[in-house]
Design an enzyme around this catalytic site. Structure first.
Site, PDB file in Angstrom:
ATOM      1  N   LYS A   1       9.723  51.680 -19.037  1.00 28.60           N
ATOM      2  CA  LYS A   1       8.771  51.879 -20.130  1.00 28.60           C
ATOM      3  C   LYS A   1       7.363  51.423 -19.709  1.00 28.60           C
ATOM      4  CE  LYS A   1      12.424  51.457 -23.585  1.00 28.60           C
ATOM      5  NZ  LYS A   1      13.169  50.554 -24.484  1.00 28.60           N
TER       6      LYS A   1
ATOM      7  N   GLN B   1      13.676  44.898 -27.121  1.00 28.42           N
ATOM      8  CA  GLN B   1      14.689  45.558 -26.291  1.00 28.42           C
ATOM      9  C   GLN B   1      16.091  45.141 -26.745  1.00 28.42           C
ATOM     10  OE1 GLN B   1      14.043  47.914 -23.802  1.00 28.42           O
ATOM     11  NE2 GLN B   1      16.256  48.200 -23.898  1.00 28.42           N
TER      12      GLN B   1
ATOM     13  N   ASP C   1       9.899  52.363 -32.233  1.00 24.83           N
ATOM     14  CA  ASP C   1      11.291  52.748 -31.971  1.00 24.83           C
ATOM     15  C   ASP C   1      11.898  53.480 -33.174  1.00 24.83           C
ATOM     16  OD1 ASP C   1      12.207  52.273 -29.409  1.00 24.83           O
ATOM     17  OD2 ASP C   1      12.649  50.158 -29.752  1.00 24.83           O
TER      18      ASP C   1
END
Lengths: 345, 345
Positions: free
Chosen positions: B100, B144, B167
């Site tokens: 990322k 994460q 997200d």
């Protein structure tokens, strides 16, 4: 109110036996749901489907809500209060509001109705909702749908505080319903009633093929999400589905939330399916059987009852099926909200 | 950054042709999606399925994001910034974060990584997220997953501001994704990438039978909701589904999000189906083909590629399929967030 509770309890105790292990209130998600003995076991009636009536279940829920409210009043001197907002003068909306008010009154929930004219400004309506949000004596807010075309329904529904969203239509509550492991504050009343209806009749949901026809935020969509939470294998059928009867005929449990009288025919069903009819459609009846009381109309579901009864193993009638249970769930949600507010859960 | 953009643009222009009518950014919901010509038309390769590669699509998205960021920097002197939170030292999580960061760097998104120890207290993590929520220079926050067992994942994910939830896992965004007529601020990256992949290959979604295997909040659940928004007829298959292959074999479009290598076999598929493989599984490879670089492992999807390629009409490979597109969608979401913050949309 105590006299009213006593009368209701007396009436109900004569009509239904209540297992002592029932845990009716709160969101009925499988991970926090306390299982109980089936209240009513579906029984085949000759070759016809068993009828999954909603009236006794609704009465039982009402009794429990009334009992809890009675204890609440005795214990802390407070009761739940529901605010209802009605815009315009649609007859069906007035009837729905009337039925909700009556049910609240039966169990001892205080009510307040804000009636706004058909042409009210959006700001006017938002101000009413905002006022209810801020009022600590109000625990639940319902904005009766549909709203007039000039009002932005999504915006208005989002203005209801998620903590008072007893209809369960706020995206925050819907998102928490969709996501496993999360607990919405409120689950929409019709889907919650649907699961209640199935569990009370001893229907296992986990692993079953469930097909939901329609995807409204009131019925079909949250029902599919709730079935998912109960580990059914869920398919959604809607206006763009090709050959819907092919998919519906694979369903162990079929839920119809279409809003079109008799659209689900007997040949749409799997032999032995359990059918939940969420439809409430007003249809004109034949002049020959016209009677003054019905004013030439009758209420019918989305499922062609006469055909379905020969194929399904169990079926909810319309009226007298999901309708009463759905209203009972609104009472349950309002009680839950008051319990959250009073720190009782 | 301008030099980097130029290099990327140069590299990409040599590898892919981009229709001028593309409207890639923003949530790809059917009601607000601007249709465009298919970028890559799936072509049968002999009797085998066409391969729906993700690398070129990802490159094209990155180019567009980089271009927009370049304009943003020139116009208002600001660029998007993404904060990533990593708890513990899981190797796979470190790899994901690394990928990322690399992708952000390629397009000119500024990054910031907060690394917390495996045994960090929940409050410590919440304080970090809250700090990022308050920081106006940060436009996107990623925590994460998975988190260590002692941390309440749902609580922590809910602490991310919905306005920075790139997200798309916040219940508010998930609820708005579920409900037709509503627009979530962000759609989870894998489902958004899945729709992008299909639309770019000219696959019509409306009216198709779509089956999603798996119901994680990262992949399966939001993919099913997004397919619903695109008017597919959606079925969800999961661990409690009996005879899953019976349902999957009815799918025009099959999405696998299981996390088990090769679980979807050729005989699970309808002849001519389009198969999207969201799986990323590390499997040990045969000693005979061991090589130093792979360290004895290879990445494989949830779909048995060798079998599926003979039945499907089109198939995403693993690696090189959904992975790159998913990361590109994170960049797109972060850019969107910055645009909201800077008042550019």
């Amino acid at each position: 109110m105590r006299a009213r509770c006593r009368m209701l309890r007396k009436a109900l105790l004569h009509s239904v036996s209540i297992p002592s292990s029932c845990a009716l209130l709160g969101p009925n998600l499988p991970d926090i749901w306390v299982s109980f003995l089936p209240l009513l076991r579906a029984k085949p009636n000759g070759h016809n489907a068993a009828i999954l009536g909603g009236k006794l279940i609704a009465q039982d829920i009402k009794l429990k809500v009334a009992e809890e409210i009675g204890r609440m009043k005795n214990g802390i001197g407070k009761i739940p209060k529901l605010a209802l907002v009605l815009v315009g003068d649609r007859k069906d909306s007035q009837t729905f509001i009337h039925n909700k008010l009556k049910a609240c009154d039966q169990v001892g929930i205080e009510t307040l109705v804000a009636q706004l004219p058909e042409n009210c400004a959006e700001k006017e309506l938002i101000d009413v909702v905002t006022g209810f949000n801020k009022d600590p004596t109000i625990h639940g807010i319902i904005v009766q749908l549909p709203l007039p075309q000039h009002l932005d329904e999504e915006y208005i529904m989002s203005s209801v505080s998620p903590e008072k969203d007893v209809d369960g239509f706020h995206p925050h509550n819907m998102g928490n319903l969709a996501m496993r492991g999360r607990k919405p504050l409120f689950i929409p009343c019709a889907p919650k009633g649907c699961i209640e209806m199935l569990l009370r009749h001893g229907v296992e949901i986990k692993g079953k093929r469930a097909v939901v026809i329609g995807r409204s935020k009131i019925g079909g969509l949250p029902t599919s999400l709730l079935f998912q939470r109960h580990h059914a294998t869920v398919s959604m059928v809607h206006a763009f589905t090709k050959n819907p009867e092919q998919i519906t005929s694979e369903a162990d449990i079929l839920v119809a939330d279409v809003g079109m009288a008799n659209i689900v025919r007997g040949n749409w069903l799997k032999q032995g399916a359990i059918v939940i009819d969420m439809g409430t459609n007003q249809v004109k009846i034949n002049d020959e059987i016209y009677d003054q009381r019905s004013q030439g109309f009758q209420i019918t579901g989305d499922v062609c009852y006469e055909e379905a009864i020969k194929v399904a193993s169990a079926l909810t009638p319309v009226p007298g099926g999901m309708g009463p249970v759905t209203i009972a769930m609104l009472l349950s949600n309002t009680l839950d909200s008051a319990k959250y507010a009073f720190g009782l859960v």
